[in-house]
Write a protein that holds these residues in place. Structure first.
Motif, mmCIF file in Angstrom:
data_model
loop_
_atom_site.group_PDB
_atom_site.id
_atom_site.type_symbol
_atom_site.label_atom_id
_atom_site.label_comp_id
_atom_site.label_asym_id
_atom_site.label_seq_id
_atom_site.Cartn_x
_atom_site.Cartn_y
_atom_site.Cartn_z
ATOM 1 N N ASP A 227 -4.402 -9.126 -11.937
ATOM 2 C CA ASP A 227 -4.283 -10.546 -12.287
ATOM 3 C C ASP A 227 -3.731 -10.768 -13.688
ATOM 4 O O ASP A 227 -3.673 -11.900 -14.162
ATOM 5 C CB ASP A 227 -5.641 -11.246 -12.147
ATOM 6 C CG ASP A 227 -6.081 -11.317 -10.696
ATOM 7 O OD1 ASP A 227 -5.200 -11.293 -9.823
ATOM 8 O OD2 ASP A 227 -7.292 -11.380 -10.430
ATOM 9 N N ILE A 228 -3.343 -9.696 -14.371
ATOM 10 C CA ILE A 228 -2.726 -9.809 -15.693
ATOM 11 C C ILE A 228 -1.312 -9.236 -15.601
ATOM 12 O O ILE A 228 -1.125 -8.110 -15.154
ATOM 13 C CB ILE A 228 -3.532 -9.047 -16.768
ATOM 14 C CG1 ILE A 228 -4.906 -9.685 -16.962
ATOM 15 C CG2 ILE A 228 -2.764 -9.005 -18.091
ATOM 16 C CD1 ILE A 228 -4.879 -11.099 -17.535
ATOM 17 N N LYS B 74 -1.979 -14.818 -17.099
ATOM 18 C CA LYS B 74 -3.099 -14.562 -16.196
ATOM 19 C C LYS B 74 -2.835 -15.290 -14.893
ATOM 20 O O LYS B 74 -2.487 -16.467 -14.890
ATOM 21 C CB LYS B 74 -4.422 -15.034 -16.810
ATOM 22 C CG LYS B 74 -5.633 -14.703 -15.941
ATOM 23 C CD LYS B 74 -6.924 -14.984 -16.675
ATOM 24 C CE LYS B 74 -8.140 -14.738 -15.787
ATOM 25 N NZ LYS B 74 -8.236 -13.377 -15.283
ATOM 26 N N SER C 113 -3.868 -16.968 -11.323
ATOM 27 C CA SER C 113 -4.983 -17.613 -10.635
ATOM 28 C C SER C 113 -4.423 -18.659 -9.678
ATOM 29 O O SER C 113 -3.698 -19.573 -10.090
ATOM 30 C CB SER C 113 -5.933 -18.284 -11.629
ATOM 31 O OG SER C 113 -6.980 -18.942 -10.950
ATOM 32 N N THR D 114 -1.586 -16.257 -21.827
ATOM 33 C CA THR D 114 -2.854 -15.920 -22.455
ATOM 34 C C THR D 114 -2.611 -14.976 -23.624
ATOM 35 O O THR D 114 -1.503 -14.484 -23.812
ATOM 36 C CB THR D 114 -3.833 -15.296 -21.428
ATOM 37 O OG1 THR D 114 -5.101 -15.099 -22.045
ATOM 38 C CG2 THR D 114 -3.313 -13.968 -20.917
#
Length: 197
Positions: free
Chosen positions: A146-147, A165, A167, A174
């Motif tokens: 997720d990064i 990030k 989502s 970030t």
């Protein structure tokens, strides 16, 4: 003379004997060797199979990453974004669209050498868009799916990286802290968001 014990009566007999002279039990060496060979073969196949398991798991995780990020991402940030570089406030040239195929999603742990720098032809002019020879690349650690890091260009033509990030099919910029990545990563808190089409 080499001797063995009969498995039935325990009497000593010649290793060349096919039948025990005491009890008449047959000595079948062929089946014995076949069993030993099959056990060795099974062990070898298991070891060979286990050596491929890590690569299969890595390929599976990479396929999941490719499915997650492949496609077109629209920029949802309206205003220009700037970052500080050696005391100079530089504009980031944000792409209105990011298009990722499976060929541009790279593991950050791989030895990647295909990112080219954007070099200005005239150093006294500022860029207004990404140089054609500078490829958009998305870098991800399979262990932290997720990064991601995406490369951009600033107005001086320097290649920079911005950490996002993931989502719900949204990428939000970030901080670069707590991230292991080579290259210049913009650490300032910016309001850069991309949404998947």
């Amino acid at each position: 003379m080499k001797t063995i014990k009969c498995k039935e009566c325990g009497k000593i007999l010649s290793k060349k004997a096919k039948i025990c002279p005491n009890c008449g039990c047959g000595i079948n060496w062929g089946k014995k060797f076949l069993k030993i060979f099959l056990v060795i073969l099974i062990i070898f196949v298991i070891i060979l199979g286990l050596s491929f398991v890590p690569n299969l798991i890595k390929d599976y995780k990479f396929q999941k990453l490719s499915k997650k990020y492949s496609g077109t991402w629209d920029l949802k940030t309206d205003n220009d974004q700037y970052y500080q570089n050696d005391g100079e406030r530089l504009k980031i040239l944000l792409d209105k669209e990011l298009i990722f195929g499976t060929d541009v999603i790279l593991s950050a742990s791989d030895n990647v050498g295909e990112v080219s720098m954007c070099i200005p032809e005239e150093f006294d002019e500022k860029f207004v868009k990404r140089c054609p020879e500078s490829f958009v690349r998305l870098y991800s650690y399979i262990e932290v799916p997720d990064i991601v890091y995406i490369n951009f260009i600033d107005e001086n033509g320097s290649l920079i990286f911005i950490k996002f990030k993931y989502s719900d099919e949204t990428l939000k910029q970030t901080s670069c802290h707590n991230g292991e990545f080579w290259g210049q990563c913009v650490d300032e808190k910016l309001k850069i968001t991309y949404e998947k089409k």
